[in-house]
Design an enzyme around this catalytic site. Structure first.
Site, mmCIF file in Angstrom:
data_model
loop_
_atom_site.group_PDB
_atom_site.id
_atom_site.type_symbol
_atom_site.label_atom_id
_atom_site.label_comp_id
_atom_site.label_asym_id
_atom_site.label_seq_id
_atom_site.Cartn_x
_atom_site.Cartn_y
_atom_site.Cartn_z
ATOM 1 N N GLU A 158 -15.876 -25.915 48.359
ATOM 2 C CA GLU A 158 -14.494 -25.957 48.865
ATOM 3 C C GLU A 158 -13.538 -26.184 47.701
ATOM 4 O O GLU A 158 -12.356 -25.831 47.767
ATOM 5 C CB GLU A 158 -14.385 -27.091 49.894
ATOM 6 C CG GLU A 158 -13.149 -27.066 50.744
ATOM 7 C CD GLU A 158 -13.112 -28.213 51.758
ATOM 8 O OE1 GLU A 158 -14.133 -28.908 51.944
ATOM 9 O OE2 GLU A 158 -12.041 -28.421 52.357
ATOM 10 N N ASP A 193 -8.259 -27.593 60.863
ATOM 11 C CA ASP A 193 -7.479 -28.751 61.321
ATOM 12 C C ASP A 193 -6.159 -28.234 61.890
ATOM 13 O O ASP A 193 -5.125 -28.266 61.230
ATOM 14 C CB ASP A 193 -7.216 -29.696 60.133
ATOM 15 C CG ASP A 193 -8.509 -30.245 59.575
ATOM 16 O OD1 ASP A 193 -9.210 -30.968 60.303
ATOM 17 O OD2 ASP A 193 -8.839 -29.932 58.416
HETATM 18 C C1 LIG Z 1 -7.231 -29.440 52.306
HETATM 19 C C2 LIG Z 1 -7.951 -29.843 53.505
HETATM 20 C C3 LIG Z 1 -7.829 -31.253 53.967
HETATM 21 C C4 LIG Z 1 -8.695 -28.935 54.162
HETATM 22 C C5 LIG Z 1 -9.582 -29.269 55.231
HETATM 23 N N1 LIG Z 1 -10.905 -29.287 54.749
HETATM 24 C C6 LIG Z 1 -11.810 -30.239 55.051
HETATM 25 N N2 LIG Z 1 -12.839 -30.388 54.187
HETATM 26 C C7 LIG Z 1 -13.771 -31.343 54.391
HETATM 27 N N3 LIG Z 1 -13.747 -32.189 55.431
HETATM 28 C C8 LIG Z 1 -12.747 -32.059 56.319
HETATM 29 C C9 LIG Z 1 -11.738 -31.088 56.168
HETATM 30 N N4 LIG Z 1 -10.901 -31.199 57.216
HETATM 31 C C10 LIG Z 1 -11.363 -32.247 57.979
HETATM 32 N N5 LIG Z 1 -12.465 -32.763 57.432
HETATM 33 C C11 LIG Z 1 -13.264 -33.915 57.923
HETATM 34 O O1 LIG Z 1 -12.944 -34.130 59.302
HETATM 35 C C12 LIG Z 1 -12.464 -35.461 59.502
HETATM 36 C C13 LIG Z 1 -11.413 -35.489 60.603
HETATM 37 O O2 LIG Z 1 -12.010 -35.143 61.852
HETATM 38 P P1 LIG Z 1 -13.028 -36.096 62.632
HETATM 39 O O3 LIG Z 1 -12.576 -37.510 62.464
HETATM 40 O O4 LIG Z 1 -14.398 -35.866 62.036
HETATM 41 O O5 LIG Z 1 -12.935 -35.631 64.069
HETATM 42 C C14 LIG Z 1 -11.919 -35.871 58.129
HETATM 43 O O6 LIG Z 1 -11.870 -37.262 57.985
HETATM 44 C C15 LIG Z 1 -12.913 -35.203 57.183
HETATM 45 O O7 LIG Z 1 -14.083 -35.973 57.066
#
Ligand SMILES: CC(C)=CCNc1ncnc2c1ncn2[C@@H]1O[C@H](COP(=O)(O)O)[C@@H](O)[C@H]1O
Ligand SMILES: [Zn+2]
Length: 350
Positions: free
Chosen positions: A205, A290
């Site tokens: 990534e 997201d």
């Molecule tokens: C630039 C950017 C942030 C792009 C998104 N790329 C990502 N890359 C890696 N992990 C992610 C990303 N987006 C969300 N997450 C993961 O998903 C979590 C949020 O959703 P949840 O709490 O698992 O329900 C974040 O804390 C992180 O661990």
């Protein structure tokens, strides 16, 4: 609110294979959460990145911390998960794979097990309410937390996979890619694979992760999230591309999220470039990642990909249909989805 996509892209049936639950919370759901917790003094610009704004990768990951503060009870999780599922359905998504990192909160009594249980309850309730969307769950391992936590998460995912009529289908590796080394988590990922969980791994990534990606691709994963920097042209390596091609591993691509962070490479590889770089078949699906944080919709991602790379509506339709084959759904459900696409085609292309 930002602009909606054209009616065509909203009505086109779509498959969303990469949505982080807490990253997918809409403006209106955030409002409800803020009303429940006014003492936190959280404002909208702390939970979303609007069009025209740029954030560093670190700043993007701070946003999740703020959202997590707002969602710390089972009641919150149930509301959030149901709203997210409903909103994807309203955007024409017919099959959704949600992923989320189990969290516990000592103050509210929420445990990692009750967290996952509640997300599954939300999926069940949406199904019983007759929403026209099939939902499956991937349990996420946050790479920041190391191998011990990862092992426990795999065990949790395995337990739920065995006890929930197929709602839990896989394991996701995610979290800030600049923290920790994916290689340390190999025992947990291997264990997940061996017990029948499908693996979706965020990899390459960010640049300079060739060693880590080599190790992760050797497992091999069933799907890749991003893979932005796999190719030698952007600092990856031909050996990585060769591995992806050999296994025909599908790549999930985000169009908008990368414009709003400091990752400069345009992540989406259009089919013709994809063919020359990654082989004769198109193994690529469009996804939101997201949708709440980046203020997007899957329909907007499709429309943006079409306009950026001059792709026809028929080409976008083919991409959306092809994504059915990349789901972790059983063959019977894949067939039902193909049938749905077949039936809906005339109404969009008359
Ligand atoms: C630039 C950017 C942030 C792009 C998104 N790329 C990502 N890359 C890696 N992990 C992610 C990303 N987006 C969300 N997450 C993961 O998903 C979590 C949020 O959703 P949840 O709490 O698992 O329900 C974040 O804390 C992180 O661990
Ligand atoms: Zn992701």
């Amino acid at each position: 609110m930002e602009n909606e996509a054209d009616l065509f892209y909203r009505q086109m049936p779509k498959v969303e294979l990469h949505a982080h639950l807490n990253g997918s919370v809409s403006f209106s759901t955030i409002e409800k959460l803020m009303a429940r917790k006014p003492h936190l003094n959280i404002e909208h610009n702390m939970t979303a990145i609007l069009s025209g704004q740029k954030r560093t990768l670190d700043e993007c990951f701070q946003v999740f911390k703020v959202i997590h503060q707002l969602i710390d009870t089972e009641e919150d999780i149930l509301m959030v998960a149901k709203d997210v599922i409903r909103e994807f359905a309203e955007d024409g998504v017919k099959y959704l794979e949600l992923r989320t990192t189990p969290r516990e909160d000592k103050n509210t009594g929420m445990t990692k097990r009750s967290y996952v249980q509640t997300v599954i309850e939300a999926i069940r309730q949406c199904k019983n309410e007759g929403l026209d969307i099939e939902v499956r769950l991937l349990v996420s391992v946050d790479r920041r937390h190391g191998v011990e936590v990862a092992m426990k998460t795999v065990k949790l995912a395995e337990d739920f996979m065995r006890s929930t009529d197929g709602f839990v289908v896989g394991l996701d590796l995610s979290g800030d890619p600049t923290v920790g080394h994916g290689g340390d988590l190999l025992p947990a990922l291997q264990k997940a694979k061996n017990c029948g969980l499908k693996l979706s791994l965020h990899l390459s990534e960010v640049p300079s992760q060739v060693d880590e990606s080599e190790l992760l691709l050797n497992i091999p994963p069933d799907r890749i999230g991003h893979g932005t920097f796999l190719h030698p042209e952007v600092g990856g390596a031909q050996s990585l591309v060769d591995k992806v091609m050999k296994n025909n591993t599908p790549l999930g691509k985000n169009v908008l999220s990368n414009q709003r962070s400091t990752i400069k490479v345009y992540e989406y590889i259009p089919p013709h470039k994809h063919q020359s770089d990654f082989g004769p078949l198109v193994f690529c699906s469009i996804q939101t990642d997201d949708r709440g944080v980046f203020c997007t919709e899957l329909s907007k991602e499709y429309q943006l990909a079409a306009s950026t790379f001059s792709l026809s509506r028929e080409a976008m339709w083919s991409l959306s249909q092809k994504a059915i084959d990349f789901t972790f759904a059983p063959d019977s459900l894949k067939q039902q989805l193909h049938q749905k696409w077949f039936e809906l085609h005339p109404s969009l292309f008359q």
